[in-house]
Scaffold this motif. Sequence first.
Motif, short mmCIF file in Angstrom:
data_model
loop_
_atom_site.label_atom_id
_atom_site.label_comp_id
_atom_site.label_asym_id
_atom_site.label_seq_id
_atom_site.Cartn_x
_atom_site.Cartn_y
_atom_site.Cartn_z
N MET A 1 -7.96 1.07 20.73
CA MET A 1 -7.62 1.81 20.16
C MET A 1 -7.28 2.13 19.19
O MET A 1 -7.36 1.13 18.05
CB MET A 1 -6.05 2.05 21.09
N THR A 2 -6.12 3.29 18.03
CA THR A 2 -6.48 3.58 16.54
C THR A 2 -5.10 3.46 16.21
O THR A 2 -4.05 3.67 17.49
CB THR A 2 -7.26 4.79 16.12
N THR A 3 -4.69 3.23 15.16
CA THR A 3 -3.19 3.48 14.68
C THR A 3 -2.85 5.02 15.21
O THR A 3 -1.82 5.09 16.13
CB THR A 3 -3.40 3.20 13.30
N PRO A 4 -3.54 6.01 14.56
CA PRO A 4 -3.53 7.79 15.58
C PRO A 4 -2.71 7.45 16.76
O PRO A 4 -1.72 7.82 17.44
CB PRO A 4 -3.82 7.86 15.43
N ARG A 5 -3.60 7.07 17.41
CA ARG A 5 -3.47 6.97 19.09
C ARG A 5 -2.42 5.93 19.20
O ARG A 5 -1.11 5.98 20.37
CB ARG A 5 -4.69 6.37 19.63
N ASP A 6 -2.04 4.66 18.83
CA ASP A 6 -1.09 4.43 19.11
C ASP A 6 0.17 4.40 18.89
O ASP A 6 1.38 4.92 19.66
CB ASP A 6 -1.37 2.90 18.37
N LEU A 7 0.16 5.35 17.83
CA LEU A 7 1.06 6.39 16.79
C LEU A 7 2.18 7.87 18.43
O LEU A 7 3.06 7.55 19.35
CB LEU A 7 1.09 7.00 16.33
N ALA A 32 -2.00 8.06 9.78
CA ALA A 32 -1.98 7.45 10.17
C ALA A 32 -4.18 7.51 10.22
O ALA A 32 -4.85 6.18 10.08
CB ALA A 32 -1.83 7.28 11.74
N GLU A 33 -4.38 7.97 10.00
CA GLU A 33 -6.08 8.57 10.12
C GLU A 33 -7.00 7.73 9.02
O GLU A 33 -7.28 6.32 8.92
CB GLU A 33 -6.99 9.92 10.45
N VAL A 34 -5.76 7.94 7.84
CA VAL A 34 -6.00 7.72 6.60
C VAL A 34 -6.08 6.14 6.03
O VAL A 34 -6.79 5.04 5.28
CB VAL A 34 -5.44 8.29 5.43
N ALA A 54 -18.77 4.36 2.09
CA ALA A 54 -20.30 4.22 2.90
C ALA A 54 -19.80 4.73 3.95
O ALA A 54 -18.76 4.99 4.85
CB ALA A 54 -20.48 2.99 3.12
N ARG A 55 -21.20 6.18 4.00
CA ARG A 55 -21.16 6.49 6.23
C ARG A 55 -20.85 5.34 7.25
O ARG A 55 -20.98 4.07 7.08
CB ARG A 55 -22.11 7.38 5.78
N TRP A 56 -19.97 5.63 7.50
CA TRP A 56 -19.17 4.93 9.25
C TRP A 56 -19.15 5.36 10.04
O TRP A 56 -18.76 6.42 10.65
CB TRP A 56 -17.30 4.04 8.54
N MET A 57 -19.56 4.98 11.52
CA MET A 57 -19.56 5.10 12.59
C MET A 57 -18.57 4.20 13.40
O MET A 57 -18.75 3.60 14.02
CB MET A 57 -21.24 4.69 12.99
N PRO A 58 -17.25 4.49 12.86
CA PRO A 58 -16.20 4.18 14.06
C PRO A 58 -16.87 4.00 15.47
O PRO A 58 -16.86 4.90 16.19
CB PRO A 58 -15.03 4.54 13.28
N PRO A 59 -15.74 3.19 16.63
CA PRO A 59 -16.19 3.35 17.88
C PRO A 59 -15.13 4.77 18.62
O PRO A 59 -14.76 4.55 19.47
CB PRO A 59 -15.33 2.33 18.17
N ASP A 60 -13.81 5.30 17.76
CA ASP A 60 -13.76 6.54 18.18
C ASP A 60 -13.65 7.83 17.52
O ASP A 60 -14.19 8.37 16.24
CB ASP A 60 -11.93 6.19 17.56
N SER A 61 -14.25 8.95 17.85
CA SER A 61 -14.58 9.94 17.95
C SER A 61 -14.28 10.94 16.39
O SER A 61 -14.42 11.66 15.67
CB SER A 61 -14.40 10.63 19.57
N LEU A 62 -12.20 10.62 17.47
CA LEU A 62 -11.04 11.23 16.37
C LEU A 62 -11.71 10.96 14.81
O LEU A 62 -11.23 11.89 14.04
CB LEU A 62 -9.61 11.64 16.50
N LEU A 63 -11.68 9.51 14.83
CA LEU A 63 -11.43 8.92 13.58
C LEU A 63 -13.16 9.33 12.80
O LEU A 63 -12.47 9.38 11.50
CB LEU A 63 -11.46 7.33 13.50
N ASP A 64 -13.93 9.43 13.32
CA ASP A 64 -15.36 9.91 12.67
C ASP A 64 -15.03 10.51 12.56
O ASP A 64 -15.87 11.34 11.56
CB ASP A 64 -16.10 9.82 14.58
N GLU A 65 -14.36 12.18 13.39
CA GLU A 65 -14.45 13.18 12.88
C GLU A 65 -13.41 13.03 11.42
O GLU A 65 -14.23 13.97 10.94
CB GLU A 65 -13.65 14.36 13.85
N ALA A 66 -13.09 12.70 11.58
CA ALA A 66 -12.39 12.59 10.20
C ALA A 66 -12.35 11.72 9.16
O ALA A 66 -12.87 12.25 7.74
CB ALA A 66 -10.56 11.16 9.95
N ALA A 67 -13.16 10.94 9.19
CA ALA A 67 -14.68 10.18 8.02
C ALA A 67 -15.40 11.60 7.72
O ALA A 67 -15.64 11.15 6.09
CB ALA A 67 -15.34 9.33 9.04
#
Length: 201
Positions: A1-7, A32-34, A54-67
């Motif tokens: 889970m991420t902070t936005p999802r937890d929130l 929270a995404e930032v 650096a380009r980053w591939m997070p395990p969360d699709s919404l954080l990936d969108e944010a990045a």
Amino acid sequence: MTTPRDLLTVALDVGSSRTIERGDLSLVLAGAEVIDLLDAQALALEGDRIVPGARWMPPDSLLDEAASALVREAPYESVEDWLWRRGRGLADVYVAALEREGQLTRQRHRWIPVDTGRTALADSPARRRAADRWASGEPVLAALAATLGIGEPPAGDAPEIADDSVVTVLAAVNDAVMELEAVRQRRAIEEAAYDNIWRVP
């Protein structure tokens, strides 16, 4: 889970002392995404400017969108500008994601099989992790939630957040939510004044 999802999970589980406006929730989710992207070193702050890492591939699709949505050219984007741009409709995006994943379900009428429009959190590991994080009093989640009126004010001194960049983001989130509330109040006053014009005999 991420902070936005937890929130969002906490907001749905715990509730708020006031009605949570979708616009407020969207702004706080963008903040929270930032914070999560800061933690992952996918970005850094220079003053109040968001500088992509650096380009980053997070395990969360919404954080990936944010990045992927970060402005990657100088003078970059301020945290405030990010909140308003990324935050537009973001609460609906996160709610839809939880529904797709089966973590949030639409409640149906008890006797008639129709959607009541209400949502309920499924009992899931993600929900339990969010509840554990909330119960632990984790300061970043608590600060974001407090902006939405969730939770009780701490009895003593609140745990300090040592990271100046996180403090900058939290301050920007709080300012944006207050600004949005001021806009709502101004509109309500203008609408009331307009209605009163037509009531004058």
